[in-house]
Design an enzyme around this catalytic site. Sequence first.
Site, PDB file in Angstrom:
ATOM      1  N   LEU A  51       0.825  -1.212   0.000  1.00 38.51           N
ATOM      2  CA  LEU A  51       0.000   0.000   0.000  1.00 38.51           C
ATOM      3  C   LEU A  51       0.857   1.260   0.000  1.00 38.51           C
ATOM      4  CD1 LEU A  51      -3.055   0.618   2.352  1.00 38.51           C
ATOM      5  CD2 LEU A  51      -1.365   2.377   1.935  1.00 38.51           C
ATOM      6  N   GLU A  72       9.871  -5.874  -4.873  1.00 34.62           N
ATOM      7  CA  GLU A  72       8.767  -6.581  -4.228  1.00 34.62           C
ATOM      8  C   GLU A  72       9.014  -8.083  -4.290  1.00 34.62           C
ATOM      9  OE1 GLU A  72       5.503  -8.283  -2.708  1.00 34.62           O
ATOM     10  OE2 GLU A  72       5.988  -6.162  -2.467  1.00 34.62           O
ATOM     11  N   SER A 125      -1.096  -6.045   1.522  1.00 32.84           N
ATOM     12  CA  SER A 125      -2.276  -6.567   2.208  1.00 32.84           C
ATOM     13  C   SER A 125      -3.583  -6.011   1.676  1.00 32.84           C
ATOM     14  CB  SER A 125      -2.165  -6.312   3.715  1.00 32.84           C
ATOM     15  OG  SER A 125      -1.150  -7.129   4.268  1.00 32.84           O
ATOM     16  N   ASN A 129      -7.055  -8.162   2.373  1.00 29.66           N
ATOM     17  CA  ASN A 129      -7.824  -7.699   3.532  1.00 29.66           C
ATOM     18  C   ASN A 129      -9.319  -7.641   3.232  1.00 29.66           C
ATOM     19  OD1 ASN A 129      -8.303  -5.318   2.094  1.00 29.66           O
ATOM     20  ND2 ASN A 129      -6.823  -4.103   3.245  1.00 29.66           N
ATOM     21  N   HIS A 538      -3.323  -6.294  12.275  1.00 31.35           N
ATOM     22  CA  HIS A 538      -3.199  -4.839  12.200  1.00 31.35           C
ATOM     23  C   HIS A 538      -2.004  -4.358  13.024  1.00 31.35           C
ATOM     24  CE1 HIS A 538      -7.671  -3.830  11.015  1.00 31.35           C
ATOM     25  NE2 HIS A 538      -7.022  -4.498  10.090  1.00 31.35           N
TER      26      HIS A 538
END
Length: 605
Positions: A51, A72, A125, A129, A538
Amino acid sequence: MQTLLVSSLVVSLAAALPHYIRSNGIEASLLTDPKDVSGRTVDYIIAGGGLTGLTTAARLTENPNISVLVIESGSYESDRGPIIEDLNAYGDIFGSSVDHAYETVELATNNQTALIRSGNGLGGSTLVNGGTWTRPHKAQVDSWETVFGNEGWNWDNVAAYSLQAERARAPNAKQIAAGHYFNASCHGVNGTVHAGPRDTGDDYSPIVKALMSAVEDRGVPTKKDFGCGDPHGVSMFPNTLHEDQVRSDAAREWLLPNYQRPNLQVLTGQYVGKVLLSQNGTTPRAVGVEFGTHKGNTHNVYAKHEVLLAAGSAVSPTILEYSGIGMKSILEPLGIDTVVDLPVGLNLQDQTTATVRSRITSAGAGQGQAAWFATFNETFGDYSEKAHELLNTKLEQWAEEAVARGGFHNTTALLIQYENYRDWIVNHNVAYSELFLDTAGVASFDVWDLLPFTRGYVHILDKDPYLHHFAYDPQYFLNELDLLGQAAATQLARNISNSGAMQTYFAGETIPGDNLAYDADLSAWTEYIPYHFRPNYHGVGTCSMMPKEMGGVVDNAARVYGVQGLRVIDGSIPPTQMSSHVMTVFYAMALKISDAILEDYASMQ
């Protein structure tokens, strides 16, 4: 006229093409051979294409003179089909190659390990998610400035960046009737991340409105927009979805429109192992990274300006430690020279989740999700007075215990955090727990303790970065209030499931069901919870943004203390937990930090 019709048809057909066809170009653009970048120099290297990494890369490369390389470990996954694109398939991707599934140490609370779900792929994520789009309480974000000294990190600024990221879609009449509430002033409409109601096209379940009726009987507000800075009450909420109900993940929104920029390159299938540091001057400087897949196959790439760590709260601190940035007590036994002594990996804060699930009558059938963000007093009910007594008498003891267990480095500094949490609870009535209702064939509550007082850690166990050996210990429930809070919130979910208007649709409980007596008291719940919970995924705080003397690793511009040209820009840096789902804040962080980077870049030109 014929030309116009043909042109319109071509445009319509192009728009209707499946995403996997439209994304062929991006997949062809991705670098997979490390030799393509080995030895090269770019302006900025971003370790991690999740993100914050992709948001920052897109923002920086708006300037055609700035070159960015994103490294990545995963691949482009946004076109994988329903398992990624359909939020209703949440959880199906767990255990696949797109899930890092980090394993915790054996937890002291139950002598078992747990898996931390984390997206492995471009988008991080946001690929895996639940897509919930809410914002925390104003007082929580304001405390980042007033308590932790991070100038500019207040609700007004962070909310403005969050709105800048958002492309909101207001609910329609049917969705409003089902339980959505929308305050246009709390949403952005020109941003990149699509957010709007989840809607399968089926009828909505009446259970959502029944929940609202049941809590209204208790004086709980229901007409709430959870994006406005006071998430207390019950409402439906937006999800990160396009209008066609396709997941709005970070790769789809920040990379797909920008991958053709010549100044943006993305290397996949590689892990950043460590930051390369130059120590020619008095202050070490980040000059690049080492990356690879295993010890015998590594490469270096160099940064003219900065290295930006965006590998997530579990991994970014380990990259620092492998680089010699961390606690001597961790690094030196592994044979790693300490370049900068910082409390890296401490202050880990993750939430916990337990489930209450009931069968429903046929009259309750239909789609729908809602959340009850419950205050401390609503969570504890009749136990509130005793819970407040713990808050008023135990903070210093809890801080000493957390430091003794290795979750933090300094009792005095941790006590400041605890007093801040108490202030939120007592003076600002922030949400302390979340009861997340899903009506897909059942009435299922996932129940979270939002504000853990326990502190955990993540530390490397080997000097070889490519073995991925690290200890991740959130220390769940080792603080007595955390266990009581999770137990009380889950007990509340059981109670509300068969109360007031909810009774109409209740057809028997399946979880906990026979595993816990229906009249179980709070003490019985505290015995049940440690063996019937999961992490909430989280985790924050492992490279906290706060003053060095308070245990900080980065300053208010996300710059690592004692190192030039190095920032941490991901979920490692929030110094506190939040009464919210975290995406809204993480996007705001990425955009705010990007502006700080661009300001520094401009000053060097």
